[in-house]
Design a protein around this motif. Sequence first.
Motif, PDB file in Angstrom:
ATOM      1  N   SER A 187      -1.714  -0.455  31.632  1.00 23.15           N
ATOM      2  CA  SER A 187      -1.305  -1.174  30.418  1.00 23.15           C
ATOM      3  C   SER A 187      -2.333  -2.262  30.139  1.00 23.15           C
ATOM      4  N   PHE A 188      -2.235  -2.880  28.959  1.00 21.05           N
ATOM      5  CA  PHE A 188      -3.171  -3.919  28.571  1.00 21.05           C
ATOM      6  C   PHE A 188      -2.461  -5.256  28.360  1.00 21.05           C
ATOM      7  N   VAL A 189      -3.167  -6.327  28.700  1.00 21.90           N
ATOM      8  CA  VAL A 189      -2.786  -7.673  28.286  1.00 21.90           C
ATOM      9  C   VAL A 189      -3.854  -8.151  27.313  1.00 21.90           C
ATOM     10  N   LEU A 190      -3.452  -8.442  26.103  1.00 19.79           N
ATOM     11  CA  LEU A 190      -4.366  -8.950  25.086  1.00 19.79           C
ATOM     12  C   LEU A 190      -4.401 -10.474  25.173  1.00 19.79           C
ATOM     13  N   VAL A 191      -5.584 -11.043  25.367  1.00 23.16           N
ATOM     14  CA  VAL A 191      -5.756 -12.494  25.401  1.00 23.16           C
ATOM     15  C   VAL A 191      -6.609 -12.876  24.201  1.00 23.16           C
ATOM     16  N   ALA A 192      -6.088 -13.765  23.355  1.00 22.01           N
ATOM     17  CA  ALA A 192      -6.792 -14.122  22.129  1.00 22.01           C
ATOM     18  C   ALA A 192      -6.491 -15.560  21.742  1.00 22.01           C
ATOM     19  N   ASP A 193      -7.467 -16.206  21.115  1.00 23.24           N
ATOM     20  CA  ASP A 193      -7.266 -17.523  20.530  1.00 23.24           C
ATOM     21  C   ASP A 193      -6.798 -17.328  19.094  1.00 23.24           C
ATOM     22  N   VAL A 194      -5.698 -17.953  18.736  1.00 25.63           N
ATOM     23  CA  VAL A 194      -5.101 -17.763  17.416  1.00 25.63           C
ATOM     24  C   VAL A 194      -4.704 -19.108  16.832  1.00 25.63           C
ATOM     25  N   THR A 195      -4.244 -19.088  15.603  1.00 23.59           N
ATOM     26  CA  THR A 195      -3.718 -20.288  14.950  1.00 23.59           C
ATOM     27  C   THR A 195      -2.224 -20.102  14.712  1.00 23.59           C
ATOM     28  N   GLY A 196      -1.570 -21.189  14.317  1.00 28.23           N
ATOM     29  CA  GLY A 196      -0.155 -21.103  14.003  1.00 28.23           C
ATOM     30  C   GLY A 196       0.137 -20.111  12.901  1.00 28.23           C
ATOM     31  N   ARG A 197      -0.788 -19.969  11.970  1.00 27.35           N
ATOM     32  CA  ARG A 197      -0.594 -19.009  10.882  1.00 27.35           C
ATOM     33  C   ARG A 197      -0.610 -17.574  11.410  1.00 27.35           C
ATOM     34  N   LYS A 206      12.108 -12.900  11.408  1.00 22.09           N
ATOM     35  CA  LYS A 206      11.880 -14.321  11.170  1.00 22.09           C
ATOM     36  C   LYS A 206      13.170 -15.064  10.892  1.00 22.09           C
ATOM     37  N   ASP A 207      13.284 -16.230  11.491  1.00 19.36           N
ATOM     38  CA  ASP A 207      14.412 -17.115  11.220  1.00 19.36           C
ATOM     39  C   ASP A 207      14.218 -17.737   9.838  1.00 19.36           C
ATOM     40  N   PRO A 208      15.165 -17.564   8.905  1.00 17.72           N
ATOM     41  CA  PRO A 208      14.985 -18.101   7.546  1.00 17.72           C
ATOM     42  C   PRO A 208      14.884 -19.611   7.509  1.00 17.72           C
ATOM     43  N   ARG A 209      15.292 -20.298   8.588  1.00 19.25           N
ATOM     44  CA  ARG A 209      15.216 -21.758   8.606  1.00 19.25           C
ATOM     45  C   ARG A 209      13.839 -22.277   9.004  1.00 19.25           C
ATOM     46  N   ALA A 210      12.979 -21.384   9.484  1.00 21.81           N
ATOM     47  CA  ALA A 210      11.667 -21.819   9.954  1.00 21.81           C
ATOM     48  C   ALA A 210      10.830 -22.360   8.795  1.00 21.81           C
ATOM     49  N   VAL A 211      10.211 -23.500   9.007  1.00 24.61           N
ATOM     50  CA  VAL A 211       9.368 -24.132   7.995  1.00 24.61           C
ATOM     51  C   VAL A 211       7.950 -24.226   8.541  1.00 24.61           C
ATOM     52  N   HIS A 212       6.981 -23.790   7.755  1.00 24.59           N
ATOM     53  CA  HIS A 212       5.592 -23.819   8.194  1.00 24.59           C
ATOM     54  C   HIS A 212       4.806 -24.810   7.341  1.00 24.59           C
ATOM     55  N   SER A 213       4.254 -25.818   7.978  1.00 27.06           N
ATOM     56  CA  SER A 213       3.412 -26.770   7.273  1.00 27.06           C
ATOM     57  C   SER A 213       1.947 -26.405   7.519  1.00 27.06           C
ATOM     58  N   GLU A 214       1.067 -26.995   6.740  1.00 24.16           N
ATOM     59  CA  GLU A 214      -0.353 -26.739   6.903  1.00 24.16           C
ATOM     60  C   GLU A 214      -0.834 -27.191   8.279  1.00 24.16           C
ATOM     61  N   GLU A 215      -0.276 -28.298   8.764  1.00 25.92           N
ATOM     62  CA  GLU A 215      -0.673 -28.789  10.086  1.00 25.92           C
ATOM     63  C   GLU A 215      -0.241 -27.826  11.179  1.00 25.92           C
ATOM     64  N   ILE A 216       0.994 -27.314  11.091  1.00 26.85           N
ATOM     65  CA  ILE A 216       1.466 -26.351  12.084  1.00 26.85           C
ATOM     66  C   ILE A 216       0.641 -25.067  12.009  1.00 26.85           C
ATOM     67  N   ASP A 217       0.364 -24.595  10.793  1.00 29.59           N
ATOM     68  CA  ASP A 217      -0.383 -23.361  10.635  1.00 29.59           C
ATOM     69  C   ASP A 217      -1.809 -23.472  11.162  1.00 29.59           C
ATOM     70  N   SER A 218      -2.376 -24.670  11.181  1.00 26.87           N
ATOM     71  CA  SER A 218      -3.757 -24.840  11.625  1.00 26.87           C
ATOM     72  C   SER A 218      -3.875 -25.118  13.117  1.00 26.87           C
ATOM     73  N   GLN A 219      -2.751 -25.298  13.812  1.00 31.50           N
ATOM     74  CA  GLN A 219      -2.792 -25.515  15.260  1.00 31.50           C
ATOM     75  C   GLN A 219      -3.412 -24.304  15.945  1.00 31.50           C
ATOM     76  N   ARG A 220      -4.118 -24.554  17.058  1.00 31.10           N
ATOM     77  CA  ARG A 220      -4.759 -23.467  17.795  1.00 31.10           C
ATOM     78  C   ARG A 220      -4.051 -23.247  19.128  1.00 31.10           C
ATOM     79  N   TYR A 221      -3.992 -21.976  19.536  1.00 28.92           N
ATOM     80  CA  TYR A 221      -3.351 -21.597  20.789  1.00 28.92           C
ATOM     81  C   TYR A 221      -4.173 -20.505  21.474  1.00 28.92           C
ATOM     82  N   ARG A 222      -3.924 -20.329  22.751  1.00 24.76           N
ATOM     83  CA  ARG A 222      -4.387 -19.118  23.432  1.00 24.76           C
ATOM     84  C   ARG A 222      -3.143 -18.377  23.890  1.00 24.76           C
ATOM     85  N   VAL A 223      -3.120 -17.082  23.609  1.00 22.74           N
ATOM     86  CA  VAL A 223      -1.935 -16.283  23.874  1.00 22.74           C
ATOM     87  C   VAL A 223      -2.306 -15.057  24.698  1.00 22.74           C
TER      88      VAL A 223
END
Length: 266
Positions: A187-197, A206-223
């Motif tokens: 099997s594979f594990v995909l490791v990638a750097d992504v943004t909140g978007r 998707k939870d209909p209550r979720a709110v996405h701001s520009e700041e949240i969408d621009s956050q960076r993560y490694r997953v």
Amino acid sequence: MNDQELTTGLMALADGAPPVDVDVDAVILQSRQGVRRRRAVVLAVVATVAVLGGVLAFGGPPAGMSPPPATVVDKGLHPYERLPSTPVPAPNVDVSSKSPAFEELLKTRLPAVVPGATTGAGSWGSVKNWDVGGFFVTIEGAAGGGITVTVFGPESSKVMRQLPPGTCVESARVPGEPVCLRQPDRSFVLVADVTGRDVRLPEVLKDPRAVHSEEIDSQRYRVATHYRLDGTIVRVQGNSPDSHSAPTAFSNEQLVAFATDPGFAF
């Protein structure tokens, strides 16, 4: 991260109001004490960027000389086989009872995977009617930031596997390139750097209550996302202490160790 952003992130993961034994205000307070600025917590899918392989072209060899050896170019792998785009009925299950056990498993494994690290405040929840659940905890001590673990059961994994898989390579050629790490069971594990978007869930999950701001969408993560042979998916998201740091304070090996743990399963 301000209180509103943390609350928004937790709501995106939680099913309805928090469980009676979770005090969101206390979580916010402890999180602010443990880390300078928290990354947004968003229950989501890892969307990868396609990596296109190039071809190195050579002219013909001079007379009397042998042609140069062929150059093998890695054109990329697919971390999973895409499923046909067909509706997947909601299984109408409640998996929220598993999240505390998942959080306890992470706390137990953490010292061995990240020496010197301890867990701080956190919260957990699930997606209503779907077999998706997970939790977020702050990490203190040797590492900073936080870890989000999301477990997709059989039905929600079918939804996720209908998304374009993108491509990845087994050995990164440039920093941040999506990498597919082949496991002993193939099997594979995909490791990638992504943004909140990039890590938003499909509309059906998707939870209909979720709110996405520009700041949240621009956050960076490694997953690190493990596409398991039984069809299920486990995603581990590493967050940095603040938005000015690298995408995560944790190594690929540490994130993969959690993503492949067999204890994270419904």
